[in-house]
Design an enzyme around this catalytic site. Structure first.
Site, mmCIF file in Angstrom:
data_model
loop_
_atom_site.group_PDB
_atom_site.id
_atom_site.type_symbol
_atom_site.label_atom_id
_atom_site.label_comp_id
_atom_site.label_asym_id
_atom_site.label_seq_id
_atom_site.Cartn_x
_atom_site.Cartn_y
_atom_site.Cartn_z
ATOM 1 C CB SER A 161 -2.861 -12.263 -74.962
ATOM 2 O OG SER A 161 -1.985 -12.039 -76.117
ATOM 3 C CG ASP A 315 -6.896 -7.231 -80.077
ATOM 4 O OD1 ASP A 315 -5.611 -6.848 -80.297
ATOM 5 O OD2 ASP A 315 -6.659 -8.167 -79.231
ATOM 6 C CG HIS A 344 -4.179 -7.597 -76.894
ATOM 7 N ND1 HIS A 344 -4.659 -8.712 -77.629
ATOM 8 C CD2 HIS A 344 -3.064 -8.050 -76.492
ATOM 9 C CE1 HIS A 344 -4.216 -9.908 -77.188
ATOM 10 N NE2 HIS A 344 -3.109 -9.444 -76.583
#
Length: 370
Positions: A161, A315, A344
């Site tokens: 991320s 995601d 995610h």
């Protein structure tokens, strides 16, 4: 008449930073996040021209740096995280083996352990904390790596991320240092949809009546905003498959509401809202093409590292399509999608198979000759 014993002062009265302090928060402690050290940078100039004085970066290390100083791995963390959260991928049975590698886990500026809004006194604390960019974090980490440890090459930089955003910044900004790169569930330039999520998360926090324009006395005053923030993250951070198949049951949650509280609300409620907003701003504005006057292809073409781009297939935040598009611009790269209903949040290993897949893929990358 009393004798006047006053004498002139040598300096003006102290400013706010000398007589006031930040907000106490027991969440940001070694008791919660384990052992870590601080790298002190005194005055650190940000890209926007502001200077963070007495700036320090918290970091944890595992393993030993060898005599050649060529066995280092750098593993920055994600939004809302700390070095502690990535330790689950470090171990003797893992690809990132501390008996083989010297593993550095740096903490972002603004994450609560490093210099952050809640622990910085006025006039630069809380809502007055300056905007920080991913490039600022990476420049600070570069100083940590080179000045504290004398390292001039990294065998691997990886992250999930916002950790992926930092990985890309490292590979583009310091191409000669990074031998391998594994951006997981993140992009080099933040996508529009991801930026809209940041706007929604920010609005959730600021909508709380206890927000006080960012000058609250206790993060618990913003509890309602933090809960809305957590549930908004849930909408974008997972996938429809997770709920259709009730896959959260396999992670030990007894009901949908139990998973909402246990996996998201409980995670965010102890955190400082201004710290979260500092990280959110840099997440939204992440863009390695700032180095190449907005030309993303030119920026990614600078990467010399052997790179595995590792998106989560379902995601919604950093989509498979967004990651595939960028991977095509990276000279020596492969696309390695991660199939998981957790979207995610597959990185957390709610399904042990997700963690195993990530670890084995990283192991393959480390085994490649560069």
């Amino acid at each position: 008449m009393t004798e006047d014993t006053n004498s002139p002062a040598d300096a003006p009265s102290p400013g706010a930073s000398q007589v006031q302090s930040g907000i106490e928060n027991d969440y940001y402690t070694r008791e919660v996040h384990g052992p870590y050290d601080h790298f002190e940078m005194d005055a650190f100039e940000l890209e926007n021209g502001r200077t963070l004085r007495n700036c320090r970066i918290a970091y944890a290390t595992f393993g030993d740096l060898n005599d050649a100083k060529d066995n280092a791995v750098l593993f920055p963390h994600m939004y809302s995280g700390t070095s502690k959260d990535m330790e689950m991928y470090v171990g003797e049975d893992s690809a990132i083996d501390p008996t083989e590698y010297f593993v550095i886990l740096p903490n972002q500026i603004g994450n609560g352990l490093s210099t952050s809004p809640h622990n910085t006194p006025p006039p630069n604390g809380q809502a007055d904390f300056p905007n920080v960019r991913i490039s600022d974090d990476v420049r600070a980490q570069h100083r940590l790596v080179t000045e504290e440890f004398g390292i001039d090459e990294l065998q691997l930089v990886l992250g999930w991320s916002m950790g992926a955003q930092q990985t890309y910044e490292w590979a583009v900004r310091y191409p000669g240092m990074v031998k391998r790169a594994a951006p997981i569930g993140g992009t080099a330039r933040n996508p529009v949809l991801s930026g809209l999520l940041v706007d929604a998360l920010t609005a959730c926090i600021r909508s709380d009546s206890g927000w006080e324009d960012g000058y609250y006395d206790d993060q618990r005053a913003v509890r309602g905003g933090l809960k809305r923030h957590a549930r908004t993250w849930l909408l974008m951070g997972t996938s429809s498959t997770l709920f259709r198949e009730e896959a959260w049951r396999e992670a030990g949650f007894t009901s949908l509401e139990d998973s909402v509280y246990g996996a998201w609300e409980e995670w965010f409620l102890p955190m400082d809202p201004n710290d979260l907003l500092t990280m959110a701003w840099k997440w939204k504005h992440a863009d390695v093409s700032r180095i190449t006057d907005g030309d993303l292809e030119a920026a990614l073409d600078r990467i010399e590292a052997r790179t595995y781009v590792m998106p989560f297939a379902e995601d919604y935040v950093f989509t498979l399509e967004d990651c595939r598009e960028e991977e095509a611009m990276i000279p020596d790269s492969e696309l390695r999608p991660i199939e998981t209903p957790w979207g995610h949040f597959g990185m957390f290993g709610f399904d042990p198979a997700d963690k195993e897949f990530i670890d084995e893929t990283v192991r393959e990358l480390l085994a490649e000759e560069v």
